[in-house]
Design an enzyme around this catalytic site. Structure first.
Site, PDB file in Angstrom:
ATOM      1  N   LYS A 170       0.826  -1.206   0.000  1.00  0.00           N
ATOM      2  CA  LYS A 170       0.000   0.000   0.000  1.00  0.00           C
ATOM      3  C   LYS A 170       0.862   1.260   0.000  1.00  0.00           C
ATOM      4  O   LYS A 170       0.462   2.294  -0.543  1.00  0.00           O
ATOM      5  CB  LYS A 170      -0.943  -0.001   1.209  1.00  0.00           C
ATOM      6  N   LYS A 205      -2.276  13.742 -15.624  1.00  0.00           N
ATOM      7  CA  LYS A 205      -3.615  13.154 -15.629  1.00  0.00           C
ATOM      8  C   LYS A 205      -4.347  13.599 -14.357  1.00  0.00           C
ATOM      9  O   LYS A 205      -4.816  12.786 -13.553  1.00  0.00           O
ATOM     10  CB  LYS A 205      -3.520  11.630 -15.677  1.00  0.00           C
ATOM     11  N   HIS A 242      -8.751   6.670  -0.859  1.00  0.00           N
ATOM     12  CA  HIS A 242      -8.473   5.233  -0.831  1.00  0.00           C
ATOM     13  C   HIS A 242      -6.996   4.956  -0.613  1.00  0.00           C
ATOM     14  O   HIS A 242      -6.615   4.157   0.254  1.00  0.00           O
ATOM     15  CB  HIS A 242      -8.950   4.609  -2.141  1.00  0.00           C
ATOM     16  N   TYR A 272      -4.931  -5.077 -15.907  1.00  0.00           N
ATOM     17  CA  TYR A 272      -5.597  -4.123 -16.806  1.00  0.00           C
ATOM     18  C   TYR A 272      -4.700  -2.911 -17.065  1.00  0.00           C
ATOM     19  O   TYR A 272      -4.492  -2.513 -18.217  1.00  0.00           O
ATOM     20  CB  TYR A 272      -6.929  -3.668 -16.213  1.00  0.00           C
ATOM     21  N   THR A 323     -14.626  -2.042 -11.607  1.00  0.00           N
ATOM     22  CA  THR A 323     -15.317  -1.335 -10.535  1.00  0.00           C
ATOM     23  C   THR A 323     -16.343  -2.237  -9.876  1.00  0.00           C
ATOM     24  O   THR A 323     -16.509  -2.226  -8.650  1.00  0.00           O
ATOM     25  CB  THR A 323     -15.993  -0.069 -11.076  1.00  0.00           C
ATOM     26  N   GLN A 377     -14.476  -4.480  -7.589  1.00  0.00           N
ATOM     27  CA  GLN A 377     -14.074  -3.779  -6.372  1.00  0.00           C
ATOM     28  C   GLN A 377     -15.253  -3.611  -5.423  1.00  0.00           C
ATOM     29  O   GLN A 377     -15.125  -3.804  -4.209  1.00  0.00           O
ATOM     30  CB  GLN A 377     -13.462  -2.430  -6.733  1.00  0.00           C
TER      31      GLN A 377
END
Length: 262
Positions: free
Chosen positions: A118, A133, A144, A181, A202, A205
């Site tokens: 993480k 971006k 998150h 992905y 999604t 998730q």
């Protein structure tokens, strides 16, 4: 008499899992707090630094990074599965084994690797900034990534094992698919026709969050030697992720679909 903040700090550092205390970033909350504050600073300063600069070409870096994360996540899936299976873990109620047995230490170590992953995943944000971006730097993304390092520091510091293994197992499984992905997408636009399954990421998730919320909620009422305060914290956090990811899915796919049909 020591001040309250010093007493609190001493309690935090002295009441952790003695097995994991010597490991990198675990003993004191100061290193992970410093990382978190640096993350917030980069979020503030990064876009400003890049404002009048060209986006950085990170194609090769992203390919290596994402497929490395696929392998790392797959390794953690293996370790969570094998450690829990050989230890006879229960899916309904599993206290933490604080012993120094090989299997207990194996589980504790993969929990640490999950926590450390993480920290490394904060690079996702850095890559967005360097590539300009900035539309990807949403509240969902920052929330998150920023909170996961804190939550799993608590996990490794006090509860390295037990039923929290399910979070690591399920999340690592999802991340195998997710980073696969991203790794394929990094090859360029010509890959997009093969990545039609983006929206299902999604959904995947959201499915993991629902499963883990039900699991933690069940254990709030079950007689299990696992802290209710941790289960309550997990429930609250996962519900917040369900709300945020659901909103993202609606805005990204359902709203877009309605507009295209109008």
């Amino acid at each position: 008499m020591d001040p309250a903040w010093l007493q609190t700090y001493r309690w935090i550092v002295e009441n952790g899992d003695k097995r994991t205390d010597p490991w990198l970033l675990v003993y004191s909350p100061l290193p992970v707090t410093f990382i978190f504050l640096c993350y917030l600073f980069v979020l503030w300063a990064g876009p400003r630094f890049m404002k009048h600069r060209e986006p950085v070409d990170l194609k090769a870096v992203l390919i290596v990074y994402n497929f490395t994360m696929v392998c790392w996540s797959a390794y953690m899936v293996h370790e969570f599965l094998v450690s829990s299976w050989l230890s006879g873990y229960s899916l309904l109620c599993q206290p933490v084994d604080y012993s120094d047995s090989p299997l207990a230490m194996r589980m504790a170590k993969v929990c640490w690797w999950f926590f450390f992953s993480k920290v490394i995943e904060l690079c996702d944000t850095m890559f967005f900034i360097l590539r300009k971006k900035n539309n990807q730097l949403t509240f969902l993304h920052v929330y998150h990534h920023g909170t996961m390092i804190v939550n799993w520091w608590l996990g490794v510091k006090y509860l390295a094992g037990g039923q929290s293994f399910l979070i690591g197992l399920v999340n690592s499984t999802v991340h195998v698919v997710m980073y696969l992905y991203y790794g394929l997408a990094a090859f360029g636009p010509h890959m997009q026709r093969y990545l039609w399954w983006k929206r299902y990421l999604t959904r995947l998730q959201l499915t993991q969050f629902v499963i883990l919320t039900v699991h933690a909620f069940y254990n709030l009422f079950a007689e299990c030697d696992y802290p209710d305060r941790m289960n309550a914290l997990i429930c609250a956090y996962l519900v917040s992720l369900i709300v945020l990811f659901s909103n993202f899915y609606i805005q990204s796919y359902l709203s877009t679909k309605k507009k295209s049909q109008a």
